[in-house]
Design an enzyme around this catalytic site. Sequence first.
Site, short mmCIF file in Angstrom:
data_model
loop_
_atom_site.label_atom_id
_atom_site.label_comp_id
_atom_site.label_asym_id
_atom_site.label_seq_id
_atom_site.Cartn_x
_atom_site.Cartn_y
_atom_site.Cartn_z
CB SER A 120 -0.87 0.10 1.20
OG SER A 120 -1.86 -1.04 1.19
CG HIS A 141 -2.40 -0.65 -4.10
ND1 HIS A 141 -3.25 0.21 -4.19
CD2 HIS A 141 -2.36 -1.11 -2.97
CE1 HIS A 141 -3.87 0.39 -2.97
NE2 HIS A 141 -3.15 -0.20 -1.96
CD GLU A 153 -3.80 3.22 -6.90
OE1 GLU A 153 -3.42 4.45 -7.20
OE2 GLU A 153 -3.88 2.52 -5.91
CG ASN A 192 -3.27 3.64 -0.09
OD1 ASN A 192 -4.36 3.98 0.37
ND2 ASN A 192 -2.79 2.65 -0.50
#
Length: 299
Positions: A120, A141, A153, A192
């Site tokens: 992450s 991700h 991603e 994130n």
Amino acid sequence: MKFKHITVAGSGVLGSQIAFQSAFHGFNVTVYDINDEVLESAKEKINLLKGRYQKDLNASQEQVEAASDRISYNSDLAKAAADADLLIEAIPEIVPIKTEFYQNLSKVAPEKTVFATNSSTLLPSQFAEATGRPEKFLALHFANEIWINNTAEIMNHPGTDINVFDQVVEFAKAIGMVALPLHKEQPGYILNSLLVPLLDAAELLLSKEVADVETIDKTWMIATGAPKGPFAILDVVGITTSYNIVQAKAEATGNPEFKKLAELLKTEYIDKGKLGAATGEGFYKYPNPRFMDPDFLGN
């Protein structure tokens, strides 16, 4: 894209979801984790996912059973990786653990295997050397509840082969994801980079005793129209993952506020088994969390 067999290393909340999503879309999947006891827990998570896919995607019983049948489990890394065209790593966000994992994996995985980290917050370049095959390594991700929040991603590092990058983009599409290519390393990717500051801010408000969980979530939900507040999101992410990230920040920065927050997460939640939605309790109790009550946003 010639991937047929996928290995998912790490059978936590997101690892289990990645495995089931891949199997649901026709791929053969092996789930690896450190011992058989952990893998039994993974089987329980995947059994629960069947019901979610039926409810949320109108999947048939036949479809979810077929997906489950395409998944095998192995606690021997060499055997788990033996047929892998793509291995997706979803183990804890702790640099030494990931580094050691890739060093061990590089010794047993076939030459053909592409490695992808689902980290992450960490960058693929941090582990590229440890993989022994930097040109076949990148980040892939996923968001939690990937069958609904279907972003993928894909982020390379300077040494990633562009053909490998393109293959992983195609794989993401093949399992029902909206592929989001990133062509430069960015801690936290897109999602994130936006989400983590929100979650950090919410947790720090709690640890500073500015407001309680429900008040913070209610504020965010009413003011932005969001369906969930930051603590409801954290319950899905998992409080262990949050703790690992906060603890890493505390160690890296020496910030006393992050140290205090890490201690709060450990003593008040992790040590008491309150790990999030997957365990029935985190910041809220499940299956009927308070934020789902019709009157939650009222006075």
